[in-house]
Design an enzyme around this catalytic site. Structure first.
Site, PDB file in Angstrom:
ATOM      1  CB  THR A   1      -0.961  -0.025   1.359  1.00 16.48           C
ATOM      2  OG1 THR A   1       0.025  -0.010   2.196  1.00 16.48           O
ATOM      3  CG2 THR A   1      -1.778  -1.121   1.253  1.00 16.48           C
TER       4      THR A   1
ATOM      5  CE  LYS B   1      -8.995   1.812   4.822  1.00 13.97           C
ATOM      6  NZ  LYS B   1      -9.048   2.706   5.933  1.00 13.97           N
TER       7      LYS B   1
ATOM      8  CB  ALA C   1      20.081  -2.549  -3.274  1.00 16.25           C
TER       9      ALA C   1
ATOM     10  CG  HIS D   1      15.135  11.093   0.441  1.00 20.20           C
ATOM     11  ND1 HIS D   1      16.538  11.131   0.809  1.00 20.20           N
ATOM     12  CD2 HIS D   1      15.071  10.318  -0.519  1.00 20.20           C
ATOM     13  CE1 HIS D   1      16.878  10.166   0.098  1.00 20.20           C
ATOM     14  NE2 HIS D   1      16.346   9.460  -0.744  1.00 20.20           N
ATOM     15  CG  HIS D   2       9.631  11.849  -0.132  1.00 23.40           C
ATOM     16  ND1 HIS D   2       9.025  11.148   0.939  1.00 23.40           N
ATOM     17  CD2 HIS D   2      10.507  10.814  -0.348  1.00 23.40           C
ATOM     18  CE1 HIS D   2       9.350   9.866   1.331  1.00 23.40           C
ATOM     19  NE2 HIS D   2      10.178   9.775   0.359  1.00 23.40           N
TER      20      HIS D   2
ATOM     21  CE  LYS E   1      15.023   8.124   3.172  1.00 25.84           C
ATOM     22  NZ  LYS E   1      14.437   6.688   3.337  1.00 25.84           N
TER      23      LYS E   1
HETATM   24  N1  LIG Z   1      16.015   0.548  -1.813  1.00 26.05           N
HETATM   25  C1  LIG Z   1      15.267   1.660  -2.545  1.00 26.05           C
HETATM   26  O1  LIG Z   1      15.783   1.770  -3.889  1.00 26.05           O
HETATM   27  C2  LIG Z   1      14.427   2.339  -2.156  1.00 26.05           C
HETATM   28  C3  LIG Z   1      14.010   2.064  -0.736  1.00 26.05           C
HETATM   29  N2  LIG Z   1      13.096   2.685   0.015  1.00 26.05           N
HETATM   30  C4  LIG Z   1      12.571   2.387   1.010  1.00 26.05           C
HETATM   31  O2  LIG Z   1      11.367   1.631   0.976  1.00 26.05           O
HETATM   32  C5  LIG Z   1      10.647   1.848   2.413  1.00 26.05           C
HETATM   33  C6  LIG Z   1       9.269   2.148   1.842  1.00 26.05           C
HETATM   34  O3  LIG Z   1       9.167   3.502   1.373  1.00 26.05           O
HETATM   35  P1  LIG Z   1       7.756   4.202   0.811  1.00 26.05           P
HETATM   36  O4  LIG Z   1       7.122   3.150  -0.001  1.00 26.05           O
HETATM   37  O5  LIG Z   1       8.195   5.565   0.504  1.00 26.05           O
HETATM   38  O6  LIG Z   1       7.220   4.044   2.248  1.00 26.05           O
HETATM   39  P2  LIG Z   1       5.531   4.142   2.800  1.00 26.05           P
HETATM   40  O7  LIG Z   1       5.443   4.680   4.082  1.00 26.05           O
HETATM   41  O8  LIG Z   1       4.843   4.744   1.580  1.00 26.05           O
HETATM   42  O9  LIG Z   1       5.072   2.552   2.895  1.00 26.05           O
HETATM   43  C7  LIG Z   1       5.262   1.787   3.617  1.00 26.05           C
HETATM   44  C8  LIG Z   1       4.754   0.412   3.330  1.00 26.05           C
HETATM   45  O10 LIG Z   1       5.071  -0.487   4.765  1.00 26.05           O
HETATM   46  C9  LIG Z   1       3.974  -0.951   5.025  1.00 26.05           C
HETATM   47  N3  LIG Z   1       4.151  -1.154   6.689  1.00 26.05           N
HETATM   48  C10 LIG Z   1       4.359  -0.303   7.745  1.00 26.05           C
HETATM   49  N4  LIG Z   1       4.919  -0.867   8.592  1.00 26.05           N
HETATM   50  C11 LIG Z   1       4.439  -1.685   8.754  1.00 26.05           C
HETATM   51  C12 LIG Z   1       4.560  -3.214   9.410  1.00 26.05           C
HETATM   52  N5  LIG Z   1       4.777  -2.955  10.770  1.00 26.05           N
HETATM   53  N6  LIG Z   1       4.287  -4.297   9.034  1.00 26.05           N
HETATM   54  C13 LIG Z   1       3.577  -4.429   7.571  1.00 26.05           C
HETATM   55  N7  LIG Z   1       3.670  -3.492   6.787  1.00 26.05           N
HETATM   56  C14 LIG Z   1       4.139  -2.146   7.177  1.00 26.05           C
HETATM   57  C15 LIG Z   1       2.744   0.233   5.168  1.00 26.05           C
HETATM   58  O11 LIG Z   1       1.455  -0.189   5.042  1.00 26.05           O
HETATM   59  P3  LIG Z   1       0.102   0.695   5.753  1.00 26.05           P
HETATM   60  O12 LIG Z   1       0.039   1.688   4.377  1.00 26.05           O
HETATM   61  O13 LIG Z   1      -0.799  -0.286   6.104  1.00 26.05           O
HETATM   62  O14 LIG Z   1       0.863   1.678   6.868  1.00 26.05           O
HETATM   63  C16 LIG Z   1       2.962   0.473   3.633  1.00 26.05           C
HETATM   64  O15 LIG Z   1       2.644  -0.435   2.693  1.00 26.05           O
HETATM   65  C17 LIG Z   1      11.180   2.747   3.074  1.00 26.05           C
HETATM   66  O16 LIG Z   1      12.219   2.195   3.993  1.00 26.05           O
HETATM   67  C18 LIG Z   1      12.118   3.448   2.043  1.00 26.05           C
HETATM   68  O17 LIG Z   1      13.403   3.933   2.677  1.00 26.05           O
HETATM   69  C19 LIG Z   1      12.327   3.663  -0.631  1.00 26.05           C
HETATM   70  C20 LIG Z   1      12.655   3.865  -2.179  1.00 26.05           C
HETATM   71  C21 LIG Z   1      13.653   3.452  -2.775  1.00 26.05           C
HETATM   72  O1  LIG Z   2      12.525   6.793   1.469  1.00 29.13           O
HETATM   73  C1  LIG Z   2      12.480   6.996   0.041  1.00 29.13           C
HETATM   74  O2  LIG Z   2      11.800   7.661  -0.670  1.00 29.13           O
HETATM   75  C2  LIG Z   2      13.917   6.628  -0.448  1.00 29.13           C
HETATM   76  N1  LIG Z   2      14.700   5.750   0.237  1.00 29.13           N
HETATM   77  C3  LIG Z   2      15.857   5.321   0.083  1.00 29.13           C
HETATM   78  C4  LIG Z   2      16.943   5.435   1.028  1.00 29.13           C
HETATM   79  O3  LIG Z   2      16.682   5.696   2.230  1.00 29.13           O
HETATM   80  O4  LIG Z   2      18.118   5.563   0.482  1.00 29.13           O
HETATM   81  C5  LIG Z   2      16.288   5.116  -1.559  1.00 29.13           C
HETATM   82  C6  LIG Z   2      15.660   6.519  -2.296  1.00 29.13           C
HETATM   83  O5  LIG Z   2      16.541   7.566  -1.910  1.00 29.13           O
HETATM   84  C7  LIG Z   2      14.432   6.701  -1.956  1.00 29.13           C
END
Ligand SMILES: NC(=O)C1=CN([C@@H]2O[C@H](COP(=O)(O)OP(=O)(O)OC[C@H]3O[C@@H](n4cnc5c(N)ncnc54)[C@H](OP(=O)(O)O)[C@@H]3O)[C@@H](O)[C@H]2O)C=CC1
Ligand SMILES: O=C(O)C1=N[C@H](C(=O)O)C[C@H](O)C1
Length: 257
Positions: free
Chosen positions: A10, A37, A114, A146-147, A150
């Site tokens: 989500t 949900k 990664a 970042h946004h 984060k």
């Molecule tokens: N390696 C990479 O290239 C990148 C890594 N990231 C990382 O990915 C992660 C997610 O980023 P982003 O999509 O922006 O974050 P969001 O906050 O938009 O999404 C987080 C997701 O994790 C779920 N979640 C949160 N807590 C739990 C839990 N305890 N159990 C199960 N599900 C959970 C949320 O569910 P719900 O909506 O129900 O709360 C939601 O679906 C971050 O750690 C970010 O830093 C992000 C971008 C690039």
């Molecule tokens: O949370 C994000 O959005 C991102 N998280 C990753 C990080 O913590 O490095 C990667 C990317 O920069 C976006």
């Protein structure tokens, strides 16, 4: 067809994974983990679950963009049961226990971890190591932007870049990293590596590694302009990791860098 399970379905990136997989000819969404949900439509037949075992059982590979507590639950499921599926982990902000769990789980299933799934940052890590070693007298400072949503700081990518910089100089990052400057702190020490975080608006992800000396400086910058850079990168490496031996892989292994 490769059946992909999504942890964090989500979320900002998880939602893009669902969109990208809808147009993929080799892989499809088979299962989504939902914490609270389901907030969007998923393809007919998709398993929707809040149970890590069901997520793993329904998938050929699981991609995780979620939160440290969620990744911990997934890895615990693998470690406690001694079995699982190949994992692509992109979540950042792990504590020591979660980092150790990642290593333990990778003895049971192949895991690619990664902190940044973009090709550009994979190359940037290499450039930073080269520059850090070659420009050994230069001061290194890292800034990430970042946004506003984060939740972890500094970014996982910035920490990985800092590790590459420190390792190239035989330094221990834990000993040389600083995260802020305020007040009468004295002059900069030679080996310190600052990693600073800026948050605002909708910045997808921007990392600058600066190497500064008297008379010249070099700044290496990567800017992600679209968030699906990360979802597409993760799908690419998810296809790669299927069939690999249990081990902790880096994105360089998958990209042949
Ligand atoms: N390696 C990479 O290239 C990148 C890594 N990231 C990382 O990915 C992660 C997610 O980023 P982003 O999509 O922006 O974050 P969001 O906050 O938009 O999404 C987080 C997701 O994790 C779920 N979640 C949160 N807590 C739990 C839990 N305890 N159990 C199960 N599900 C959970 C949320 O569910 P719900 O909506 O129900 O709360 C939601 O679906 C971050 O750690 C970010 O830093 C992000 C971008 C690039
Ligand atoms: O949370 C994000 O959005 C991102 N998280 C990753 C990080 O913590 O490095 C990667 C990317 O920069 C976006």
């Amino acid at each position: 067809m490769i059946n992909v399970g999504i942890l964090g379905s989500t979320g900002r990136v998880g939602s893009l994974l669902i969109d990208d997989l809808a147009n993929d000819e080799q892989a499809r969404v088979a299962a989504v983990h939902v914490f609270d949900k389901l907030t969007r439509q998923v393809p007919d037949g998709t398993v929707v679950t809040n149970d890590m075992k069901v997520l793993l059982d329904s998938s050929d590979v699981v991609i995780d963009f979620s939160a440290p507590a969620a990744t911990e639950a997934l890895l615990t499921q693998v470690v406690e049961n001694g079995e699982g599926k190949p994992l692509v982990i992109a979540t950042t902000g792990f504590n020591k226990h979660q980092q150790n769990l990642l290593i333990e789980a990778s003895k049971i299933v192949p895991i690619l971890y990664a902190t940044n799934m973009s090709l550009g940052v994979a190359v940037l890590n290499k450039l930073v190591a080269l520059a850090s070693k070659t420009l050994s007298d230069f001061d290194i400072e890292i800034v990430e932007q970042h946004h506003r949503h984060k939740v972890d700081s500094p970014s996982g990518t910035a920490l990985t870049l800092a590790e590459h910089a420190a390792n190239a100089r035989d330094l221990d990052l834990d000993e040389v990293r600083i995260s802020g400057r305020d007040g009468q702190i004295g002059a900069r020490t030679k080996n310190e590596i600052a990693v600073m975080a800026l948050r605002g608006g909708d910045i997808v992800g921007r990392h600058t590694v600066g190497l500064y000396n008297d008379g010249e400086f070099l700044e290496l910058n990567h800017t992600a302009t679209a968030r699906n850079t990360f979802s597409k990168g993760a799908i690419k490496v998810a296809k790669w990791i299927i069939g690999k031996d249990p081990k902790l892989y880096s994105i360089n292994d998958a990209l042949g860098l």
